[in-house]
Design an enzyme around this catalytic site. Structure first.
Site, mmCIF file in Angstrom:
data_model
loop_
_atom_site.group_PDB
_atom_site.id
_atom_site.type_symbol
_atom_site.label_atom_id
_atom_site.label_comp_id
_atom_site.label_asym_id
_atom_site.label_seq_id
_atom_site.Cartn_x
_atom_site.Cartn_y
_atom_site.Cartn_z
ATOM 1 N N ASP A 1 0.145 2.002 9.731
ATOM 2 C CA ASP A 1 1.457 1.885 9.073
ATOM 3 C C ASP A 1 2.428 1.311 10.097
ATOM 4 O O ASP A 1 2.747 1.977 11.079
ATOM 5 C CB ASP A 1 1.915 3.261 8.583
ATOM 6 C CG ASP A 1 3.171 3.194 7.734
ATOM 7 O OD1 ASP A 1 3.899 2.187 7.810
ATOM 8 O OD2 ASP A 1 3.440 4.170 7.001
ATOM 9 N N ARG B 236 5.581 0.260 9.587
ATOM 10 C CA ARG B 236 6.988 0.232 9.155
ATOM 11 C C ARG B 236 7.924 0.862 10.179
ATOM 12 O O ARG B 236 7.583 1.820 10.850
ATOM 13 C CB ARG B 236 7.144 0.969 7.817
ATOM 14 C CG ARG B 236 6.599 0.192 6.645
ATOM 15 C CD ARG B 236 6.601 0.998 5.379
ATOM 16 N NE ARG B 236 5.596 2.052 5.400
ATOM 17 C CZ ARG B 236 5.383 2.895 4.400
ATOM 18 N NH1 ARG B 236 6.113 2.832 3.317
ATOM 19 N NH2 ARG B 236 4.422 3.796 4.499
HETATM 20 N N1 LIG Z 1 -1.539 -2.555 4.382
HETATM 21 C C1 LIG Z 1 -1.546 -2.043 3.146
HETATM 22 N N2 LIG Z 1 -0.368 -1.780 2.559
HETATM 23 C C2 LIG Z 1 -0.415 -1.264 1.319
HETATM 24 C C3 LIG Z 1 -1.604 -0.989 0.645
HETATM 25 N N3 LIG Z 1 -1.305 -0.481 -0.564
HETATM 26 C C4 LIG Z 1 0.045 -0.442 -0.626
HETATM 27 N N4 LIG Z 1 0.584 -0.903 0.500
HETATM 28 C C5 LIG Z 1 1.982 -0.975 0.895
HETATM 29 O O1 LIG Z 1 2.408 0.343 1.167
HETATM 30 C C6 LIG Z 1 3.810 0.412 1.011
HETATM 31 C C7 LIG Z 1 4.112 1.702 0.264
HETATM 32 O O2 LIG Z 1 3.674 2.749 1.075
HETATM 33 P P1 LIG Z 1 2.908 4.004 0.544
HETATM 34 O O3 LIG Z 1 2.000 4.486 1.639
HETATM 35 O O4 LIG Z 1 2.277 3.701 -0.805
HETATM 36 O O5 LIG Z 1 4.006 5.075 0.246
HETATM 37 P P2 LIG Z 1 5.196 5.531 1.194
HETATM 38 O O6 LIG Z 1 6.286 4.522 1.046
HETATM 39 O O7 LIG Z 1 4.709 5.799 2.579
HETATM 40 O O8 LIG Z 1 5.570 6.951 0.600
HETATM 41 P P3 LIG Z 1 6.392 7.344 -0.701
HETATM 42 O O9 LIG Z 1 7.834 7.376 -0.281
HETATM 43 O O10 LIG Z 1 5.894 8.672 -1.074
HETATM 44 O O11 LIG Z 1 6.127 6.282 -1.729
HETATM 45 C C8 LIG Z 1 4.249 -0.860 0.324
HETATM 46 O O12 LIG Z 1 4.841 -1.716 1.298
HETATM 47 C C9 LIG Z 1 2.927 -1.450 -0.158
HETATM 48 O O13 LIG Z 1 2.968 -2.875 -0.191
HETATM 49 C C10 LIG Z 1 -2.835 -1.278 1.295
HETATM 50 O O14 LIG Z 1 -3.928 -1.043 0.797
HETATM 51 N N5 LIG Z 1 -2.737 -1.818 2.545
#
Ligand SMILES: Nc1nc2c(ncn2[C@@H]2O[C@H](COP(=O)(O)OP(=O)(O)OP(=O)(O)O)[C@@H](O)[C@H]2O)c(=O)[nH]1
Ligand SMILES: [Zn+2]
Length: 203
Positions: A126, A128
């Site tokens: 992750d 971010r």
């Molecule tokens: N690298 C990658 N990114 C993904 C994948 N599936 C979704 N994403 C990205 O994950 C991000 C969303 O993160 P999530 O882990 O689903 O959720 P979160 O934002 O951490 O948590 P919440 O606030 O509960 O939604 C978005 O930017 C999506 O584009 C994947 O399989 N691989």
């Protein structure tokens, strides 16, 4: 992290009319958007969501993840309360970008989970960074949030940048057979708090 406020306008939606605020991150050229409703600068905790961009889920109706369902639920919850803020952060693919997310999906099609696929591509699980939120929240006068998320790292990241988190409200929507492994990996490897995956916890 510098961010420049550009302009605000009205944004009518099927759930109500939001005010849309545009912010530019000069270093990367990324264009972030915040939707607000009501008076968010009164010092009281604001119902809020940090939503990471997911083109496939938010705009293309993908069932591989839960993003689009969460986006809709968050906007509905804010509209129902008549006050809140949704930060639409251009962090596609947890920060690796859309093309790399498609590469990761290809690896997942062949058996990798969402974390393994990122690692195989040479990325962290992750990538971010939520520091970008601080200047946007400051601009809007938001000092404290009631945060709609299942991700405790978002709560900690906000606290780290000096934004209060008065509450964390679960946001579980959109579970389906195509995203069950994805959700299980989020709970098992990424620390998301996903209790009853079938329960819609925000009305
Ligand atoms: N690298 C990658 N990114 C993904 C994948 N599936 C979704 N994403 C990205 O994950 C991000 C969303 O993160 P999530 O882990 O689903 O959720 P979160 O934002 O951490 O948590 P919440 O606030 O509960 O939604 C978005 O930017 C999506 O584009 C994947 O399989 N691989
Ligand atoms: Zn998604």
């Amino acid at each position: 992290m510098p961010v420049t406020f550009v302009a605000s306008s009205q944004l009518p939606t099927q759930w109500g009319t939001f005010t849309m605020h545009g912010f530019l991150e000069p270093g990367t050229g990324k264009e972030h958007v915040v939707l607000t409703m009501g008076d968010v600068a009164d010092g009281q905790p604001v119902l809020g969501r940090l939503h990471s961009e997911c083109l496939t889920g938010d705009a293309l109706f993908s069932l591989r993840c839960d993003c689009g369902f969460q986006l809709e639920a968050a906007l509905k919850a804010i509209a129902a309360e008549g006050r809140g803020a949704l930060l639409y952060l251009r962090q596609e693919g947890r920060g690796i970008g859309l093309m790399n997310k498609i590469r990761a999906y290809h690896l997942q099609d062949n058996g990798a989970d969402t974390v393994e696929a990122n690692v195989q591509l040479g990325f962290g699980a992750d990538q971010r960074d939520y520091a970008i939120c601080k200047p946007m929240l400051d601009h809007l006068g938001i000092t404290s949030l009631k945060l709609l998320t299942n991700n405790p790292r978002k709560v900690n990241a906000l606290k780290d940048i000096g934004i209060g988190v008065a509450d964390r409200l679960p946001l579980q929507f959109g579970q389906n057979p195509h995203n069950s492994k994805y959700l299980a990996t989020k709970a098992g490897k990424l620390g998301h708090l996903l209790g009853n995956l079938h329960q819609a916890e925000v009305e």
